[in-house]
Each structure stands twice: as C-alpha cells, then as structure tokens.
Motif scaffolding. Structure first.
Motif, PDB file in Angstrom:
ATOM      1  N   LYS A 141      -8.592  -9.788   2.302  1.00 61.77           N
ATOM      2  CA  LYS A 141      -9.623  -8.770   2.044  1.00 61.77           C
ATOM      3  C   LYS A 141      -9.071  -7.591   1.242  1.00 61.77           C
ATOM      4  O   LYS A 141      -9.825  -6.774   0.742  1.00 61.77           O
ATOM      5  CB  LYS A 141     -10.209  -8.291   3.364  1.00 61.77           C
ATOM      6  CG  LYS A 141     -10.988  -9.386   4.078  1.00 61.77           C
ATOM      7  CD  LYS A 141     -11.510  -8.928   5.428  1.00 61.77           C
ATOM      8  CE  LYS A 141     -12.354 -10.009   6.051  1.00 61.77           C
ATOM      9  NZ  LYS A 141     -11.741 -10.668   7.181  1.00 61.77           N
ATOM     10  N   THR A 196       0.845  -1.199   0.000  1.00 57.25           N
ATOM     11  CA  THR A 196       0.000   0.000   0.000  1.00 57.25           C
ATOM     12  C   THR A 196       0.880   1.249   0.000  1.00 57.25           C
ATOM     13  O   THR A 196       0.641   2.192  -0.756  1.00 57.25           O
ATOM     14  CB  THR A 196      -0.943  -0.010   1.222  1.00 57.25           C
ATOM     15  OG1 THR A 196      -1.758  -1.180   1.159  1.00 57.25           O
ATOM     16  CG2 THR A 196      -1.826   1.220   1.258  1.00 57.25           C
ATOM     17  N   MET A 239      -7.019  -7.964  -1.485  1.00 50.45           N
ATOM     18  CA  MET A 239      -6.567  -8.404  -2.808  1.00 50.45           C
ATOM     19  C   MET A 239      -7.099  -7.546  -3.950  1.00 50.45           C
ATOM     20  O   MET A 239      -6.436  -7.395  -4.968  1.00 50.45           O
ATOM     21  CB  MET A 239      -6.888  -9.872  -3.035  1.00 50.45           C
ATOM     22  CG  MET A 239      -8.335 -10.189  -3.307  1.00 50.45           C
ATOM     23  SD  MET A 239      -8.583 -11.905  -3.758  1.00 50.45           S
ATOM     24  CE  MET A 239      -9.116 -12.571  -2.212  1.00 50.45           C
ATOM     25  N   ASN A 240      -8.265  -6.952  -3.786  1.00 49.86           N
ATOM     26  CA  ASN A 240      -8.834  -6.155  -4.881  1.00 49.86           C
ATOM     27  C   ASN A 240      -8.141  -4.815  -5.081  1.00 49.86           C
ATOM     28  O   ASN A 240      -8.457  -4.086  -6.013  1.00 49.86           O
ATOM     29  CB  ASN A 240     -10.343  -5.969  -4.672  1.00 49.86           C
ATOM     30  CG  ASN A 240     -11.085  -7.276  -4.857  1.00 49.86           C
ATOM     31  OD1 ASN A 240     -10.688  -8.117  -5.676  1.00 49.86           O
ATOM     32  ND2 ASN A 240     -12.130  -7.478  -4.094  1.00 49.86           N
ATOM     33  N   ASN A 241      -7.180  -4.494  -4.217  1.00 51.34           N
ATOM     34  CA  ASN A 241      -6.384  -3.277  -4.391  1.00 51.34           C
ATOM     35  C   ASN A 241      -5.239  -3.491  -5.386  1.00 51.34           C
ATOM     36  O   ASN A 241      -4.496  -2.552  -5.674  1.00 51.34           O
ATOM     37  CB  ASN A 241      -5.800  -2.813  -3.056  1.00 51.34           C
ATOM     38  CG  ASN A 241      -6.885  -2.379  -2.083  1.00 51.34           C
ATOM     39  OD1 ASN A 241      -8.000  -2.062  -2.475  1.00 51.34           O
ATOM     40  ND2 ASN A 241      -6.562  -2.396  -0.810  1.00 51.34           N
ATOM     41  N   TYR A 242      -5.084  -4.696  -5.873  1.00 49.94           N
ATOM     42  CA  TYR A 242      -3.994  -5.053  -6.781  1.00 49.94           C
ATOM     43  C   TYR A 242      -4.506  -5.129  -8.208  1.00 49.94           C
ATOM     44  O   TYR A 242      -5.677  -5.426  -8.449  1.00 49.94           O
ATOM     45  CB  TYR A 242      -3.388  -6.407  -6.373  1.00 49.94           C
ATOM     46  CG  TYR A 242      -2.632  -6.327  -5.074  1.00 49.94           C
ATOM     47  CD1 TYR A 242      -1.243  -6.323  -5.059  1.00 49.94           C
ATOM     48  CD2 TYR A 242      -3.300  -6.216  -3.860  1.00 49.94           C
ATOM     49  CE1 TYR A 242      -0.543  -6.233  -3.861  1.00 49.94           C
ATOM     50  CE2 TYR A 242      -2.606  -6.119  -2.661  1.00 49.94           C
ATOM     51  CZ  TYR A 242      -1.237  -6.128  -2.672  1.00 49.94           C
ATOM     52  OH  TYR A 242      -0.556  -6.024  -1.495  1.00 49.94           O
ATOM     53  N   LYS A 243      -3.604  -4.879  -9.152  1.00 49.09           N
ATOM     54  CA  LYS A 243      -3.979  -4.917 -10.564  1.00 49.09           C
ATOM     55  C   LYS A 243      -4.282  -6.351 -11.015  1.00 49.09           C
ATOM     56  O   LYS A 243      -5.183  -6.584 -11.805  1.00 49.09           O
ATOM     57  CB  LYS A 243      -2.853  -4.319 -11.415  1.00 49.09           C
ATOM     58  CG  LYS A 243      -3.234  -4.141 -12.863  1.00 49.09           C
ATOM     59  CD  LYS A 243      -2.241  -3.287 -13.613  1.00 49.09           C
ATOM     60  CE  LYS A 243      -2.713  -3.082 -15.033  1.00 49.09           C
ATOM     61  NZ  LYS A 243      -1.810  -2.234 -15.800  1.00 49.09           N
ATOM     62  N   TYR A 244      -3.507  -7.323 -10.496  1.00 49.30           N
ATOM     63  CA  TYR A 244      -3.693  -8.730 -10.870  1.00 49.30           C
ATOM     64  C   TYR A 244      -3.791  -9.596  -9.628  1.00 49.30           C
ATOM     65  O   TYR A 244      -3.115  -9.341  -8.624  1.00 49.30           O
ATOM     66  CB  TYR A 244      -2.507  -9.228 -11.713  1.00 49.30           C
ATOM     67  CG  TYR A 244      -2.342  -8.495 -13.019  1.00 49.30           C
ATOM     68  CD1 TYR A 244      -3.050  -8.879 -14.158  1.00 49.30           C
ATOM     69  CD2 TYR A 244      -1.470  -7.419 -13.122  1.00 49.30           C
ATOM     70  CE1 TYR A 244      -2.899  -8.201 -15.353  1.00 49.30           C
ATOM     71  CE2 TYR A 244      -1.303  -6.733 -14.321  1.00 49.30           C
ATOM     72  CZ  TYR A 244      -2.028  -7.131 -15.423  1.00 49.30           C
ATOM     73  OH  TYR A 244      -1.869  -6.454 -16.608  1.00 49.30           O
ATOM     74  N   ILE A 245      -4.613 -10.654  -9.710  1.00 48.65           N
ATOM     75  CA  ILE A 245      -4.737 -11.657  -8.656  1.00 48.65           C
ATOM     76  C   ILE A 245      -4.440 -13.011  -9.294  1.00 48.65           C
ATOM     77  O   ILE A 245      -5.029 -13.367 -10.316  1.00 48.65           O
ATOM     78  CB  ILE A 245      -6.156 -11.662  -8.037  1.00 48.65           C
ATOM     79  CG1 ILE A 245      -6.472 -10.300  -7.423  1.00 48.65           C
ATOM     80  CG2 ILE A 245      -6.280 -12.781  -6.994  1.00 48.65           C
ATOM     81  CD1 ILE A 245      -7.929 -10.122  -7.032  1.00 48.65           C
ATOM     82  N   CYS A 248      -3.899 -17.201  -8.443  1.00 48.45           N
ATOM     83  CA  CYS A 248      -4.068 -18.291  -7.471  1.00 48.45           C
ATOM     84  C   CYS A 248      -2.895 -19.267  -7.576  1.00 48.45           C
ATOM     85  O   CYS A 248      -2.542 -19.705  -8.667  1.00 48.45           O
ATOM     86  CB  CYS A 248      -5.375 -19.035  -7.725  1.00 48.45           C
ATOM     87  SG  CYS A 248      -5.642 -20.393  -6.565  1.00 48.45           S
TER      88      CYS A 248
END
Length: 190
Positions: free
Chosen positions: A157, A108, A159-165, A167
């Motif tokens: 919680k 962050t 993870m959606n702040n990242y450009k890619y996820i 698994c």
C-alpha cells in the motif's frame, strides 16, 4: 568530484531484491556501492558478517540509535535493522552511487532525511507468487512467514510513495529496468 546518488530499493520480503541487485551491482558504468545494513538477527546459512549484514548485539544497536549514528532503523520480528550514516557518506563523497536495500519504514525515514534520494519499489507479479517465494526459502517458522506476509500486504500500500515501481516477474528484466533508471538519474544529476 561529484557526490554519488543515494538509491533506495524497497519491496516486500521475498520479492527478490537481492537477486535483482546481483544482475547490475558490478556494472562499472553505474559506479555502485552496496550499503551493508546492521542487524541484530542471526545470520542465515551462507551469510557473512560485513558482507551481507553487519551482525551486532541489541545493546550495541541501541547505542547507535541513542548516538544518532543511523540514517534509518526499524524493528521487525524481534530484531533491529538499520543503516550506519558514516558508511553512506564516505561512499557518496567518493563519487559512488550507494544502494540501500531497505524496508518501507526505513525508506520513509531516508526520504525525510535525504529528499534527493532515488527511490525504487519492487513489487511481485502477485501476492500468491510472493507467498510461494517466502515459503520456498524454508528458513523460518510458520509464525514468521505469516508476519512477513501480513507486513508485505501493508508495504504494498506504500508503493506510491516511491519515484519508480518495478515488477519482478523476470529478475533479469527488472534488473535491466532499474539499471536504466539509475543511468538516467546519473545523467540528470550531472
């Protein structure tokens, strides 16, 4: 010479960040350099100073914080972790794409200071599998394992702040996907 990318790889403790990175780190096409974090924690078995981490004292780390010498830093389970700015800038100016393998709080901070950073969050196939991996290390007391699991729950919680996820069900497949993400971003940055 074109300045290199700054690549953030995050995910909960035990998700396999280091294992995944080992698959693509030496790919010459990616022009990667690994940013070694500084920490006040003791080395784990097999870890080497200057290779896995820059191991330092709490006093020296606090001096680096006071002098604004860190791109990001955090305190976790009684130890500091952080990224020296000078090392990152030197590598990027040499045209290298710098990998930062850091936790969510640090990521962050980096995204705030470097909005152009490429951010990738690695998730486990399940929280049960993550717990199995953390316990499988057998390197920490139960109290620390519980702290890592609680922290992982909070980090998931974010993870959606990242450009890619990505698994990590299969480390090789996850590495291939991250490698292709880096290549695509190298092309668009040119």
């Amino acid at each position: 010479m074109k300045k290199g990318l700054l690549i953030i790889i995050s995910g909960p403790s035990g998700v396999g960040k280091g294992t995944i990175r080992s698959y693509f780190m030496n790919d010459p096409e990616l022009k990667l350099a690994y940013s070694i974090s500084m920490t006040t924690r003791s080395p784990r078995v097999g870890e080497k100073d200057g290779i896995d981490y820059i191991f330092t004292t709490k006093a020296k780390f606090e001096e680096a914080i006071a002098n604004d010498e860190l791109l990001e830093w955090a305190e976790f389970v009684g130890n500091y972790y952080g990224t020296p700015i000078s090392q990152i800038e030197k590598l990027r100016n040499e045209g290298k794409n710098v990998i930062l393998e850091i936790e969510v709080q640090g990521a962050t901070q980096v995204r705030e200071k470097c909005p152009d950073a490429l951010s990738i969050f690695i998730i486990p196939p399940s929280m049960e599998e993550l717990e199995k991996r953390i316990r499988g290390r057998r390197s920490e007391p139960e109290e620390v394992v519980q702290q890592r699991l609680a922290k992982a729950d909070k980090e998931m919680k974010m993870m959606n702040n990242y450009k890619y996820i990505v698994c990590n069900d299969d480390p090789k497949l996850a590495a291939d996907l991250i490698s292709s993400i880096i290549k695509r971003n190298m092309e668009t940055a040119e």
